[in-house]
Design a protein around this motif. Structure first.
Motif, PDB file in Angstrom:
ATOM      1  N   UNK A 185       0.833  -1.206   0.000  1.00  0.00           N
ATOM      2  CA  UNK A 185       0.000   0.000   0.000  1.00  0.00           C
ATOM      3  C   UNK A 185       0.867   1.254   0.000  1.00  0.00           C
ATOM      4  N   UNK A 186       1.978   1.207   0.753  1.00  0.00           N
ATOM      5  CA  UNK A 186       2.841   2.392   0.854  1.00  0.00           C
ATOM      6  C   UNK A 186       3.487   2.737  -0.482  1.00  0.00           C
ATOM      7  N   UNK A 187       3.884   1.719  -1.252  1.00  0.00           N
ATOM      8  CA  UNK A 187       4.558   1.985  -2.529  1.00  0.00           C
ATOM      9  C   UNK A 187       3.592   1.917  -3.708  1.00  0.00           C
ATOM     10  N   UNK A 188       2.303   1.670  -3.419  1.00  0.00           N
ATOM     11  CA  UNK A 188       1.272   1.667  -4.452  1.00  0.00           C
ATOM     12  C   UNK A 188       1.560   0.626  -5.535  1.00  0.00           C
ATOM     13  N   UNK A 189       1.807  -0.610  -5.096  1.00  0.00           N
ATOM     14  CA  UNK A 189       2.022  -1.715  -6.031  1.00  0.00           C
ATOM     15  C   UNK A 189       1.307  -2.950  -5.507  1.00  0.00           C
ATOM     16  N   UNK A 190       0.541  -3.588  -6.360  1.00  0.00           N
ATOM     17  CA  UNK A 190      -0.110  -4.834  -5.991  1.00  0.00           C
ATOM     18  C   UNK A 190       0.895  -5.981  -6.019  1.00  0.00           C
ATOM     19  N   UNK A 191       0.565  -7.053  -5.325  1.00  0.00           N
ATOM     20  CA  UNK A 191       1.451  -8.221  -5.322  1.00  0.00           C
ATOM     21  C   UNK A 191       0.623  -9.493  -5.402  1.00  0.00           C
ATOM     22  N   UNK A 192       1.311 -10.562  -5.749  1.00  0.00           N
ATOM     23  CA  UNK A 192       0.672 -11.879  -5.746  1.00  0.00           C
ATOM     24  C   UNK A 192       1.608 -12.870  -5.062  1.00  0.00           C
ATOM     25  N   UNK A 193       1.025 -13.804  -4.367  1.00  0.00           N
ATOM     26  CA  UNK A 193       1.798 -14.810  -3.655  1.00  0.00           C
ATOM     27  C   UNK A 193       2.439 -15.769  -4.652  1.00  0.00           C
ATOM     28  N   UNK A 194       3.738 -15.983  -4.484  1.00  0.00           N
ATOM     29  CA  UNK A 194       4.437 -16.937  -5.344  1.00  0.00           C
ATOM     30  C   UNK A 194       4.623 -18.277  -4.645  1.00  0.00           C
ATOM     31  N   UNK A 195       5.088 -18.242  -3.392  1.00  0.00           N
ATOM     32  CA  UNK A 195       5.372 -19.491  -2.684  1.00  0.00           C
ATOM     33  C   UNK A 195       5.371 -19.238  -1.188  1.00  0.00           C
ATOM     34  N   UNK A 196       4.929 -20.209  -0.427  1.00  0.00           N
ATOM     35  CA  UNK A 196       4.983 -20.102   1.019  1.00  0.00           C
ATOM     36  C   UNK A 196       5.302 -21.469   1.616  1.00  0.00           C
ATOM     37  N   UNK A 197       5.963 -21.430   2.752  1.00  0.00           N
ATOM     38  CA  UNK A 197       6.294 -22.660   3.459  1.00  0.00           C
ATOM     39  C   UNK A 197       6.147 -22.384   4.948  1.00  0.00           C
ATOM     40  N   UNK A 198       6.601 -23.311   5.753  1.00  0.00           N
ATOM     41  CA  UNK A 198       6.501 -23.123   7.188  1.00  0.00           C
ATOM     42  C   UNK A 198       7.412 -22.048   7.733  1.00  0.00           C
ATOM     43  N   UNK A 199       8.406 -21.621   6.937  1.00  0.00           N
ATOM     44  CA  UNK A 199       9.351 -20.626   7.444  1.00  0.00           C
ATOM     45  C   UNK A 199       9.678 -19.519   6.448  1.00  0.00           C
ATOM     46  N   UNK A 200       8.993 -19.478   5.310  1.00  0.00           N
ATOM     47  CA  UNK A 200       9.285 -18.457   4.297  1.00  0.00           C
ATOM     48  C   UNK A 200       8.037 -18.121   3.500  1.00  0.00           C
ATOM     49  N   UNK A 201       7.975 -16.861   3.065  1.00  0.00           N
ATOM     50  CA  UNK A 201       6.921 -16.406   2.153  1.00  0.00           C
ATOM     51  C   UNK A 201       7.589 -15.592   1.049  1.00  0.00           C
ATOM     52  N   UNK A 202       7.232 -15.873  -0.199  1.00  0.00           N
ATOM     53  CA  UNK A 202       7.753 -15.132  -1.344  1.00  0.00           C
ATOM     54  C   UNK A 202       6.575 -14.554  -2.126  1.00  0.00           C
ATOM     55  N   UNK A 203       6.688 -13.288  -2.516  1.00  0.00           N
ATOM     56  CA  UNK A 203       5.656 -12.667  -3.334  1.00  0.00           C
ATOM     57  C   UNK A 203       6.304 -11.929  -4.498  1.00  0.00           C
ATOM     58  N   UNK A 204       5.528 -11.724  -5.555  1.00  0.00           N
ATOM     59  CA  UNK A 204       5.959 -10.938  -6.713  1.00  0.00           C
ATOM     60  C   UNK A 204       5.097  -9.690  -6.787  1.00  0.00           C
ATOM     61  N   UNK A 205       5.734  -8.554  -7.071  1.00  0.00           N
ATOM     62  CA  UNK A 205       4.992  -7.309  -7.252  1.00  0.00           C
ATOM     63  C   UNK A 205       4.678  -7.108  -8.725  1.00  0.00           C
ATOM     64  N   UNK A 206       3.525  -6.528  -8.980  1.00  0.00           N
ATOM     65  CA  UNK A 206       3.069  -6.300 -10.347  1.00  0.00           C
ATOM     66  C   UNK A 206       3.442  -4.883 -10.734  1.00  0.00           C
ATOM     67  N   UNK A 207       4.374  -4.744 -11.659  1.00  0.00           N
ATOM     68  CA  UNK A 207       4.948  -3.438 -11.956  1.00  0.00           C
ATOM     69  C   UNK A 207       4.484  -2.857 -13.279  1.00  0.00           C
ATOM     70  N   UNK A 208       3.508  -3.465 -13.943  1.00  0.00           N
ATOM     71  CA  UNK A 208       3.017  -2.901 -15.196  1.00  0.00           C
ATOM     72  C   UNK A 208       4.003  -3.054 -16.330  1.00  0.00           C
ATOM     73  N   UNK A 209       4.223  -1.996 -17.118  1.00  0.00           N
ATOM     74  CA  UNK A 209       5.039  -2.118 -18.318  1.00  0.00           C
ATOM     75  C   UNK A 209       6.540  -2.157 -18.044  1.00  0.00           C
ATOM     76  N   UNK A 210       6.970  -1.864 -16.830  1.00  0.00           N
ATOM     77  CA  UNK A 210       8.397  -1.837 -16.543  1.00  0.00           C
ATOM     78  C   UNK A 210       9.007  -3.221 -16.697  1.00  0.00           C
ATOM     79  N   UNK A 211      10.230  -3.250 -17.188  1.00  0.00           N
ATOM     80  CA  UNK A 211      10.914  -4.537 -17.342  1.00  0.00           C
ATOM     81  C   UNK A 211      11.542  -4.989 -16.039  1.00  0.00           C
TER      82      UNK A 211
END
Length: 338
Positions: free
Chosen positions: A180-206
């Motif tokens: 919310x602070x950086x105004x970027x949506x994200x989606x969950x990529x992977x989670x486990x008992x000790x880690x969470x990874x997400x990807x941010x959706x940056x639009x047209x940027x490479x």
């Protein structure tokens, strides 16, 4: 079967990033190479060059050696002329690997990071430029600016507030606040008992932007950082895997000192003896191709118990069957660390 034939077979059966591929490189353990041979060796093996852009970090978490060392009052910056010198040396070999700005500082805490990225992109158009940040100084405007300068990858390490127990729900809530602070949506990529990874959706940027949050409780995540974080050191565990860091990585501290890997740092008294050289005094190719760097590579190239400071290291295990079998072809005698 003659040894040269076995080595040729080993090279064909192993991948480009395997230990066997590194061992097969001519001169990898030699200390007397010509300037051209040194450049060729570096170009062939090194794919991750890491700068520490300055010394300051705003956080002192228990799993980091910064909890015992003062990085809040150390304002030393990696010298701009020295930064350009190293980039020009990488330009000599048309370097196309990763150039990372990270280590034990918070890269985004100083404005110079934008100059470093711009300079690196201008000189190394084929390199992958990366920043590892705790996210505290990031904003939508700064992220957009990094993208416009040509940064390829922004990796954000998210930490829970002090006193908050680790859980996937707590992690996702914390990432949501950052999102919310950086105004970027994200989606969950992977989670486990000790880690969470997400990807941010940056639009047209490479530029790729992701975040990860780990549970650093004992036995969960975290490394003892060259035996400098005692409570993360598991004495019953002795590393036997080889280490690719000393083949593939070239790691520089804010003062220009080169270290064997990212877990060691020249400003820690225990690690000071492990400095391999300084890029202000020598080329990156000279440092990489001569002792003590070659000694580290030999000492960490086989399967067997490792000495300090690598004795209890769990970072980047190497357990491929092909590597385990084919490494024996070289029959390297053990070497002691410097």
């Amino acid at each position: 079967m003659a040894r040269p034939l076995l080595q040729m077979l080993a090279r064909k059966l192993s991948g480009n990033n395997s230990l066997v591929r590194c061992l097969a490189e001519p001169g990898v353990f030699a200390g007397d190479l010509s300037p051209a041979e040194k450049r060729r060796l570096f170009q062939s093996l090194v794919n991750y060059v890491e700068f520490e852009p300055h010394a300051f970090c705003n956080r002192t978490r228990a799993f980091c050696p910064n909890s015992a060392l003062d990085r809040k009052n150390n304002l030393q910056v990696f010298d701009r002329a020295l930064h350009r010198k190293v980039l020009n040396e990488l330009l000599e070999i048309d370097y196309a690997g990763t150039v990372a700005y990270s280590r034990y500082c918070e890269p985004m805490a100083r404005e110079e990071i934008f100059d470093y990225v711009a300079e690196a992109r201008g000189l190394l158009p084929r390199a992958c430029l990366k920043i590892v940040s705790n996210g505290d100084y990031l904003s939508h405007e700064k992220i957009s600016r990094l993208a416009s300068l040509g940064l390829d990858y922004l990796a954000i390490s998210v930490y829970l507030p002090e006193g908050v127990a680790w859980s996937r729900q707590a992690v996702l809530e914390q990432i949501g606040k950052f999102s919310k602070r950086v105004n970027m949506d994200f989606r969950l990529r992977r989670k486990s008992g000790s880690s969470v990874f997400v990807d941010f959706l940056t639009g047209p940027s490479r530029m790729t932007i992701d975040a990860r949050c780990h549970d650093f409780a004992p036995g969960k995540q975290g490394f003892d950082r060259g035996m400098s974080v005692g409570w993360l050191q598991e004495d019953r565990f002795v590393r036997k895997d080889p280490c690719l860091f000393v083949f593939r990585n070239f790691t520089m501290d804010y003062n220009g000192n080169v270290m064997p890997c990212c877990n060691l740092r020249s400003d820690h008294p225990r690690h000071a003896p492990y400095v391999l050289g300084n890029v202000a005094a020598e080329t990156i190719f000279d440092i990489y191709a001569r002792p003590p760097f070659t000694t580290w590579r030999r000492a960490l190239s086989g399967f067997g118990p490792k000495p300090a400071p690598c004795r209890h290291c769990k970072d980047a295990p190497l357990r491929g069957v092909a590597d385990r079998l084919l490494t024996g072809v070289w029959g390297l005698p053990p070497a002691r660390l410097p």
